[in-house]
Design an enzyme around this catalytic site. Structure first.
Site, PDB file in Angstrom:
ATOM      1  N   TYR A 144       0.896  -1.349   0.012  1.00 48.78           N
ATOM      2  CA  TYR A 144       0.101  -0.721  -0.125  1.00 48.78           C
ATOM      3  C   TYR A 144       0.897   1.776   0.261  1.00 48.78           C
ATOM      4  CZ  TYR A 144      -3.576   3.528   1.888  1.00 48.78           C
ATOM      5  OH  TYR A 144      -4.093   4.041   1.738  1.00 48.78           O
ATOM      6  N   ASP A 145       1.900   1.433   0.926  1.00 48.85           N
ATOM      7  CA  ASP A 145       2.809   2.713   1.331  1.00 48.85           C
ATOM      8  C   ASP A 145       3.335   2.381  -0.317  1.00 48.85           C
ATOM      9  OD1 ASP A 145       1.412   1.986   3.694  1.00 48.85           O
ATOM     10  OD2 ASP A 145       3.518   2.414   4.421  1.00 48.85           O
ATOM     11  N   GLU A 146       3.875   1.919  -0.627  1.00 48.96           N
ATOM     12  CA  GLU A 146       5.044   1.933  -1.831  1.00 48.96           C
ATOM     13  C   GLU A 146       4.276   1.959  -3.022  1.00 48.96           C
ATOM     14  OE1 GLU A 146       7.959   2.784  -1.015  1.00 48.96           O
ATOM     15  OE2 GLU A 146       9.011   1.827   0.047  1.00 48.96           O
ATOM     16  N   GLY A 147       2.866   1.420  -2.889  1.00 48.01           N
ATOM     17  CA  GLY A 147       2.552   2.064  -4.094  1.00 48.01           C
ATOM     18  C   GLY A 147       1.234   2.741  -4.334  1.00 48.01           C
ATOM     19  N   SER A 188     -14.814   1.360  12.240  1.00 48.69           N
ATOM     20  CA  SER A 188     -15.710   0.991  12.312  1.00 48.69           C
ATOM     21  C   SER A 188     -15.839  -0.514  13.029  1.00 48.69           C
ATOM     22  CB  SER A 188     -16.068   0.642  10.491  1.00 48.69           C
ATOM     23  OG  SER A 188     -14.143   0.126  10.532  1.00 48.69           O
ATOM     24  N   ASN A 189     -14.701  -0.345  13.298  1.00 45.37           N
ATOM     25  CA  ASN A 189     -14.607  -1.854  14.088  1.00 45.37           C
ATOM     26  C   ASN A 189     -15.226  -1.416  15.589  1.00 45.37           C
ATOM     27  OD1 ASN A 189     -13.418  -4.061  12.522  1.00 45.37           O
ATOM     28  ND2 ASN A 189     -10.996  -4.035  13.786  1.00 45.37           N
ATOM     29  N   GLY A 206      -2.191   0.745  22.859  1.00 45.26           N
ATOM     30  CA  GLY A 206      -3.578   1.597  22.711  1.00 45.26           C
ATOM     31  C   GLY A 206      -2.803   3.341  22.642  1.00 45.26           C
ATOM     32  N   GLN A 208      -0.420   3.886  20.731  1.00 43.59           N
ATOM     33  CA  GLN A 208      -0.299   4.706  19.499  1.00 43.59           C
ATOM     34  C   GLN A 208      -1.564   6.006  19.252  1.00 43.59           C
ATOM     35  OE1 GLN A 208      -1.662   2.419  20.128  1.00 43.59           O
ATOM     36  NE2 GLN A 208      -2.502   1.354  18.706  1.00 43.59           N
ATOM     37  N   THR A 209      -1.088   7.132  18.150  1.00 40.00           N
ATOM     38  CA  THR A 209      -1.999   8.275  18.092  1.00 40.00           C
ATOM     39  C   THR A 209      -2.343   7.858  17.083  1.00 40.00           C
ATOM     40  OG1 THR A 209      -0.199   9.178  17.675  1.00 40.00           O
ATOM     41  CG2 THR A 209      -0.807   9.337  20.000  1.00 40.00           C
TER      42      THR A 209
HETATM   43  P1  NAD Z   1     -12.303   2.268   0.678  1.00 42.35           P
HETATM   44  O1  NAD Z   1     -11.961   0.837   0.384  1.00 42.35           O
HETATM   45  O2  NAD Z   1     -14.132   1.894   0.383  1.00 42.35           O
HETATM   46  O3  NAD Z   1     -12.957   2.570  -1.372  1.00 42.35           O
HETATM   47  C1  NAD Z   1     -12.447   1.847  -1.540  1.00 42.35           C
HETATM   48  C2  NAD Z   1     -12.875   1.760  -3.753  1.00 42.35           C
HETATM   49  O4  NAD Z   1     -11.820   1.708  -4.370  1.00 42.35           O
HETATM   50  C3  NAD Z   1     -14.182   0.469  -3.180  1.00 42.35           C
HETATM   51  O5  NAD Z   1     -14.904   0.862  -4.067  1.00 42.35           O
HETATM   52  C4  NAD Z   1     -13.335  -0.539  -4.363  1.00 42.35           C
HETATM   53  O6  NAD Z   1     -14.086  -1.323  -4.529  1.00 42.35           O
HETATM   54  C5  NAD Z   1     -12.474   0.542  -5.487  1.00 42.35           C
HETATM   55  N1  NAD Z   1     -11.702  -0.515  -6.114  1.00 42.35           N
HETATM   56  C6  NAD Z   1      -9.996  -1.722  -5.267  1.00 42.35           C
HETATM   57  N2  NAD Z   1      -9.584  -1.555  -6.218  1.00 42.35           N
HETATM   58  C7  NAD Z   1      -9.919  -0.863  -7.722  1.00 42.35           C
HETATM   59  C8  NAD Z   1      -9.554  -1.291  -8.751  1.00 42.35           C
HETATM   60  N3  NAD Z   1      -8.255  -2.148  -9.667  1.00 42.35           N
HETATM   61  N4  NAD Z   1     -10.676  -1.141 -10.047  1.00 42.35           N
HETATM   62  C9  NAD Z   1     -11.326   0.074  -9.414  1.00 42.35           C
HETATM   63  N5  NAD Z   1     -12.039   0.364  -7.994  1.00 42.35           N
HETATM   64  C10 NAD Z   1     -11.308  -0.042  -7.415  1.00 42.35           C
HETATM   65  O7  NAD Z   1     -12.246   2.971   0.679  1.00 42.35           O
HETATM   66  P2  NAD Z   1     -11.746   4.829   1.286  1.00 42.35           P
HETATM   67  O8  NAD Z   1     -11.084   4.973   2.537  1.00 42.35           O
HETATM   68  O9  NAD Z   1     -12.853   5.394   0.878  1.00 42.35           O
HETATM   69  O10 NAD Z   1     -10.253   5.639   0.056  1.00 42.35           O
HETATM   70  C11 NAD Z   1     -10.421   5.812  -0.638  1.00 42.35           C
HETATM   71  C12 NAD Z   1      -8.667   6.638  -1.382  1.00 42.35           C
HETATM   72  O11 NAD Z   1      -9.034   7.237  -0.369  1.00 42.35           O
HETATM   73  C13 NAD Z   1      -8.102   5.076  -1.635  1.00 42.35           C
HETATM   74  O12 NAD Z   1      -7.623   5.440  -2.247  1.00 42.35           O
HETATM   75  C14 NAD Z   1      -7.660   5.030  -0.077  1.00 42.35           C
HETATM   76  O13 NAD Z   1      -5.888   4.505  -0.211  1.00 42.35           O
HETATM   77  C15 NAD Z   1      -7.605   6.757  -0.010  1.00 42.35           C
HETATM   78  N6  NAD Z   1      -7.153   6.741   1.873  1.00 42.35           N
HETATM   79  C16 NAD Z   1      -8.079   7.269   2.513  1.00 42.35           C
HETATM   80  C17 NAD Z   1      -8.077   7.451   3.589  1.00 42.35           C
HETATM   81  C18 NAD Z   1      -9.145   6.774   5.254  1.00 42.35           C
HETATM   82  O14 NAD Z   1      -8.726   6.839   6.035  1.00 42.35           O
HETATM   83  N7  NAD Z   1     -10.519   6.465   4.567  1.00 42.35           N
HETATM   84  C19 NAD Z   1      -6.572   7.468   4.501  1.00 42.35           C
HETATM   85  C20 NAD Z   1      -5.367   7.518   3.126  1.00 42.35           C
HETATM   86  C21 NAD Z   1      -6.002   7.551   1.784  1.00 42.35           C
HETATM   87  N1  UDP Z   2      -6.710  -0.781  15.536  1.00 43.16           N
HETATM   88  C1  UDP Z   2      -6.821  -1.294  16.924  1.00 43.16           C
HETATM   89  N2  UDP Z   2      -8.192  -1.738  17.169  1.00 43.16           N
HETATM   90  C2  UDP Z   2      -8.416  -2.145  15.807  1.00 43.16           C
HETATM   91  C3  UDP Z   2      -8.200  -1.640  14.788  1.00 43.16           C
HETATM   92  C4  UDP Z   2      -7.388  -0.624  14.457  1.00 43.16           C
HETATM   93  O1  UDP Z   2      -6.123  -0.792  18.248  1.00 43.16           O
HETATM   94  O2  UDP Z   2      -9.740  -3.295  15.942  1.00 43.16           O
HETATM   95  C5  UDP Z   2      -5.240   0.158  15.473  1.00 43.16           C
HETATM   96  C6  UDP Z   2      -3.962   0.161  14.333  1.00 43.16           C
HETATM   97  O3  UDP Z   2      -3.298  -1.079  15.384  1.00 43.16           O
HETATM   98  C7  UDP Z   2      -3.472   1.729  14.037  1.00 43.16           C
HETATM   99  C8  UDP Z   2      -4.573   2.255  14.759  1.00 43.16           C
HETATM  100  O4  UDP Z   2      -6.287   1.892  15.031  1.00 43.16           O
HETATM  101  O5  UDP Z   2      -2.851   1.447  15.238  1.00 43.16           O
HETATM  102  C9  UDP Z   2      -5.656   2.630  13.201  1.00 43.16           C
HETATM  103  O6  UDP Z   2      -5.878   1.989  12.538  1.00 43.16           O
HETATM  104  P1  UDP Z   2      -6.974   2.070  11.173  1.00 43.16           P
HETATM  105  O7  UDP Z   2      -6.606  -0.191  10.413  1.00 43.16           O
HETATM  106  O8  UDP Z   2      -8.161   1.865  11.148  1.00 43.16           O
HETATM  107  O9  UDP Z   2      -5.562   2.473  10.328  1.00 43.16           O
HETATM  108  P2  UDP Z   2      -4.276   3.134   9.773  1.00 43.16           P
HETATM  109  O10 UDP Z   2      -2.906   1.519  10.576  1.00 43.16           O
HETATM  110  O11 UDP Z   2      -4.037   2.448   8.481  1.00 43.16           O
HETATM  111  O12 UDP Z   2      -3.997   4.514  10.250  1.00 43.16           O
END
Ligand code: NAD
Ligand code: UDP
Length: 319
Positions: A144-147, A188-189, A206, A208-209
């Site tokens: 994810y990160d490097e992508g 959501s969890n 817990g 971490q921020t």
């Molecule tokens: P999400 O998983 O709900 O939405 C991603 C959408 O992309 C989904 O509808 C999925 O079906 C679609 N998708 C995935 N792979 C695909 C592909 N190969 N072709 C076509 N569609 C594809 O996630 P989200 O939280 O809505 O995130 C949306 C974007 O924002 C993502 O690119 C994510 O990396 C970025 N983002 C989100 C957050 C966050 O906190 N929600 C934080 C940082 C970056």
């Molecule tokens: N996390 C947690 N319990 C859960 C899900 C996530 O403690 O049920 C922690 C996770 O380890 C991270 C933080 O909450 O430190 C945010 O996680 P999330 O997956 O939402 O996003 P990201 O790590 O990508 O910021």
């Protein structure tokens, strides 16, 4: 009226973005392969005359006459992007090349939904756009990160080499209605666990921020970025109010009046210890800052999950 493509439009953020763009009078094409997105997020738009849904995977080429492109297509929660890591990195890299080719062909502006994950486990706090990050290139989060980092590179190289109109936003943790209940992310969890009075799973100690931004604030920032001239970014979009994961759990328990207890599970590998955006650049260039208080945003999200969980109970009892 602009013709706007939202790749990943059936996902959590994408569905809110489609709504806002339709409300503003645009023609919106939602492109999605439904890996993590859902029909339920977008079915409200089906009858809208300015909405078109195309089931498509962005790792394959796609061309249509278009003015603006928002690329959000990529799974965003750690369990989802780690499910098929090779596919995740293909989605970021092949996907952005296909979107850049589309933008080039029709002179469209392409906005890439990048992420705070480009900073990895940051050594600079809060994170500012000039920081290059501290990312493990070979860990379980790297797909994810490097992508996303490679997608930013491609955006900048197309811009320098071909003059493509680009915009990069680095999104920090965002939450709100339309998140998938089993998506695995912390908000959501915790809400689903709290509503069911099940144990709340804290990973690590817990302490971490993260800094949580409500989705309407984020979408507003993304649209402002698209409409701002002569600014490619990258720009951070997020809420700078930082809190520990344990604090988040207590707020959610309080708001849901839940009987849930906390249980502690191992911290996943490379889980960043702290995260908080510096949003000076967004304030300055976009005149943007978040306005939704965490308790207000969480209340709306809790309401959404309450309805969703009730609906699922009803659906199961009909089977
Ligand atoms: P999400 O998983 O709900 O939405 C991603 C959408 O992309 C989904 O509808 C999925 O079906 C679609 N998708 C995935 N792979 C695909 C592909 N190969 N072709 C076509 N569609 C594809 O996630 P989200 O939280 O809505 O995130 C949306 C974007 O924002 C993502 O690119 C994510 O990396 C970025 N983002 C989100 C957050 C966050 O906190 N929600 C934080 C940082 C970056
Ligand atoms: N996390 C947690 N319990 C859960 C899900 C996530 O403690 O049920 C922690 C996770 O380890 C991270 C933080 O909450 O430190 C945010 O996680 P999330 O997956 O939402 O996003 P990201 O790590 O990508 O910021």
């Amino acid at each position: 009226m602009k013709r706007i493509l939202v790749a990943g439009g059936a996902g959590f953020i994408g569905s809110h973005l489609c709504k806002k763009l339709l409300d503003k009078g645009n023609y919106v094409i939602c492109l999605d392969n439904f890996f993590t997105g859902s029909i339920e997020n977008i079915e409200q738009f089906y009858k809208h005359p300015n909405f078109k849904l195309i089931e498509h995977d962005i790792t394959e080429e796609y061309f249509t006459v278009i003015d603006q492109i928002y690329n959000l297509a990529c799974p965003a929660s750690p369990p989802h992007y780690q499910y098929n890591p090779v596919k995740t990195i293909r989605t970021s890299v092949m996907g952005i090349i296909n979107m850049l080719e589309l933008a080039n062909k029709y002179g469209a502006t392409l906005l890439q939904a990048s992420t705070s994950e480009v900073y990895g486990d940051p050594l600079i706090h809060p994170q500012i756009e000039t920081y290059w990050g501290n990312v493990n290139p070979i860990g379980v989060r790297s797909c994810y990160d490097e992508g996303k980092r490679c997608a930013e590179t491609l955006m900048m190289d197309y811009h320098r080499q071909f003059g493509t109109n680009i915009k990069i936003v680095r999104i920090f943790n965002t939450y709100g209605p339309n998140m998938h209940p089993n998506d695995g992310r912390v908000v959501s969890n915790f809400i689903v666990q709290a509503l069911k009075d099940e144990a709340i799973t804290i990973y690590g100690d817990g302490n971490q921020t993260r800094s949580f931004c409500y989705v309407s604030d984020l979408v507003d920032g993304m649209i402002r970025m698209m409409e701002t001239q002569n600014f490619t970014g990258p720009v951070n979009l997020g809420n700078p109010e930082e809190r520990t994961i344990k604090d988040l759990a207590s707020i959610i328990i309080d708001l849901t009046s839940s009987k849930s207890k906390l249980i502690y599970k191992p911290l996943p590998s490379d889980d960043p210890i702290k995260r908080k955006p510096d949003i000076s650049l967004a304030k300055n260039k976009l005149k943007w800052h978040p306005t939704v208080e965490i308790r207000d945003g969480l209340n709306k999200t809790i309401e959404y999950f309450k309805n969703k969980l009730n609906l699922n109970v009803q659906k199961q009892s009909l089977l």
